[in-house]
Design an enzyme around this catalytic site. Structure first.
Site, short mmCIF file in Angstrom:
data_model
loop_
_atom_site.label_atom_id
_atom_site.label_comp_id
_atom_site.label_asym_id
_atom_site.label_seq_id
_atom_site.Cartn_x
_atom_site.Cartn_y
_atom_site.Cartn_z
N THR A 73 8.52 -2.70 5.46
CA THR A 73 9.69 -2.83 6.33
C THR A 73 10.44 -1.52 6.49
OG1 THR A 73 9.92 -5.15 5.64
CG2 THR A 73 11.82 -4.13 6.73
N ASP A 91 3.29 0.49 -5.23
CA ASP A 91 4.71 0.24 -5.49
C ASP A 91 4.91 -0.48 -6.82
OD1 ASP A 91 3.40 -1.96 -4.31
OD2 ASP A 91 5.26 -2.77 -3.48
#
Length: 262
Positions: free
Chosen positions: A13, A112
């Site tokens: 995002t 991540d």
């Protein structure tokens, strides 16, 4: 002349850029992830961010990138090289992290999740559970011996809310915010209740099952939340005790330091 490190966290995002001077994060910017932008456009964005913060590009000596969006690799590394004239370090399964990746197929783990695990092991006592409440919700468990075991992945809050809007005829698009009551007296409030309280329950239940499986109490494990919706959700959790929105940027800095002389 300063020695500055640029860290870039590329998410589904948002892309988060951070500037470290020594061990201190001095600037942070968040831009929308856009698969259609060229390396030149990202280079211009980087230029604007640095100029806005009065950081000279000649002072940026190092850069590191962690990405869960393959289509932006090599677009953003190319932008960094083009504008700053430096080759960024890329976080992948081969990089030195200081933790042991016990995933069945280590290269499958999103970088991540590994970056967050590295950061948590450095900043907090282990064992640790990390809940990243972002586009997806990830749960990760790291042992006392800094072994990354894996965890769970659930759909994110925004994705689930969007699905209600897209896949039904009459349900509206809603803002994700804490409702006043579990019992909503309108369609919007009912949806907000279902989404927000539903995810609080989901998060606490999965944490509970992880603790149960590892035969730990909540007081024996550091339980951390991060991600865009962490402040909304984590404050209502029975288990989460720390909200760390900088855990990924800090993790990139730690990994860069570990690999400096390689």
């Amino acid at each position: 002349m300063e020695d500055i490190l640029l860290v870039i966290d590329i998410g589904n995002t948002n892309i988060v850029l951070g500037i470290f001077k020594d061990d201190e994060l001095i600037f942070e910017w968040r831009i929308s992830t856009d698969l259609h932008k060229t390396s030149d456009e990202y280079a211009l964005t980087l230029r604007q961010a640095l100029e806005y913060s009065n950081v000279k590009k000649s002072d940026v000596k190092e850069a590191i990138i962690g990405s869960v969006v393959p289509n932006l690799m090599p677009t953003i590394p190319k932008a960094v090289k083009k504008y700053l004239g430096i080759e960024p370090l890329i976080v992948d399964e081969k990089i030195k992290t200081g933790i042991v990746n016990k995933y069945a197929s280590p290269k499958e783990v999103g970088v991540d999740r590994i970056i967050n695990a590295v950061s948590a092991c450095k900043k907090y006592s282990t064992p640790v559970i990390i809940v990243d409440i972002g586009t997806a919700i990830t749960f990760d468990y790291i042992t006392e011996n800094k072994e990354y075991l894996g965890g769970a992945i659930a759909p994110g809050i925004a994705i689930s809310s969007e699905a209600l809007f897209m896949k039904t005829a009459k349900l509206p698009k809603i803002e994700i915010e804490m409702p006043d009551s579990v019992i909503g007296d309108s369609t919007v409030k009912s949806m907000q209740s279902g989404v927000v309280f539903g995810f609080i329950g989901l998060i606490d239940y999965i944490i509970e099952k992880i603790l149960e499986e590892k035969d730990k109490t909540k007081d024996e494990v550091t339980i951390i939340a991060t991600g865009g919706f962490s402040y909304l959700i984590a404050k209502q959790s029975k288990y989460i005790t720390i909200i760390d929105k900088l855990i990924t940027l800090d993790g990139l800095k730690i990994i860069n330091d570990l690999n400096k002389n390689d």
